[in-house]
Design an enzyme around this catalytic site. Sequence first.
Site, mmCIF file in Angstrom:
data_model
loop_
_atom_site.group_PDB
_atom_site.id
_atom_site.type_symbol
_atom_site.label_atom_id
_atom_site.label_comp_id
_atom_site.label_asym_id
_atom_site.label_seq_id
_atom_site.Cartn_x
_atom_site.Cartn_y
_atom_site.Cartn_z
ATOM 1 C CG ASN A 167 -0.118 -0.022 2.449
ATOM 2 O OD1 ASN A 167 0.842 -0.213 2.492
ATOM 3 N ND2 ASN A 167 -1.228 0.108 3.337
ATOM 4 C CB CYS A 168 4.457 1.913 -0.187
ATOM 5 S SG CYS A 168 5.581 3.058 -0.268
#
Length: 114
Positions: free
Chosen positions: A9-10
């Site tokens: 999710n970066c």
Amino acid sequence: MIKLYGIKNCDTVRKARKWLEQQGVEHSFTDYRDAPVSKSELESWYDVVGDKLLNKRSTSWKQLSEAERSASDKPAIVALLAQHPTLIKRPVLVNGNTVHVGFADKDYQQLTAN
């Protein structure tokens, strides 16, 4: 094969994954929250990139004690990275013996040209 490591999710990891897919570069992705990186692998990455592997801007870094943040030798830093994977700057791209931290189009073009 090229290996990409990071947290799914970066935003920067997403950009790197998208770039690799758009360029048709075959690669594998490992989320090191789901599959922790071994200490030996962290040591080998550290041997190549040094302190660039440590993300000193992360929330995890700010939550460490002063003693932990003052660690300056390889074993102590690798132990911190193993204990707190979010301290690993991301993404980490591994292509053979090459280890690259972060994402930039121009760098990835050179790293994946082989």
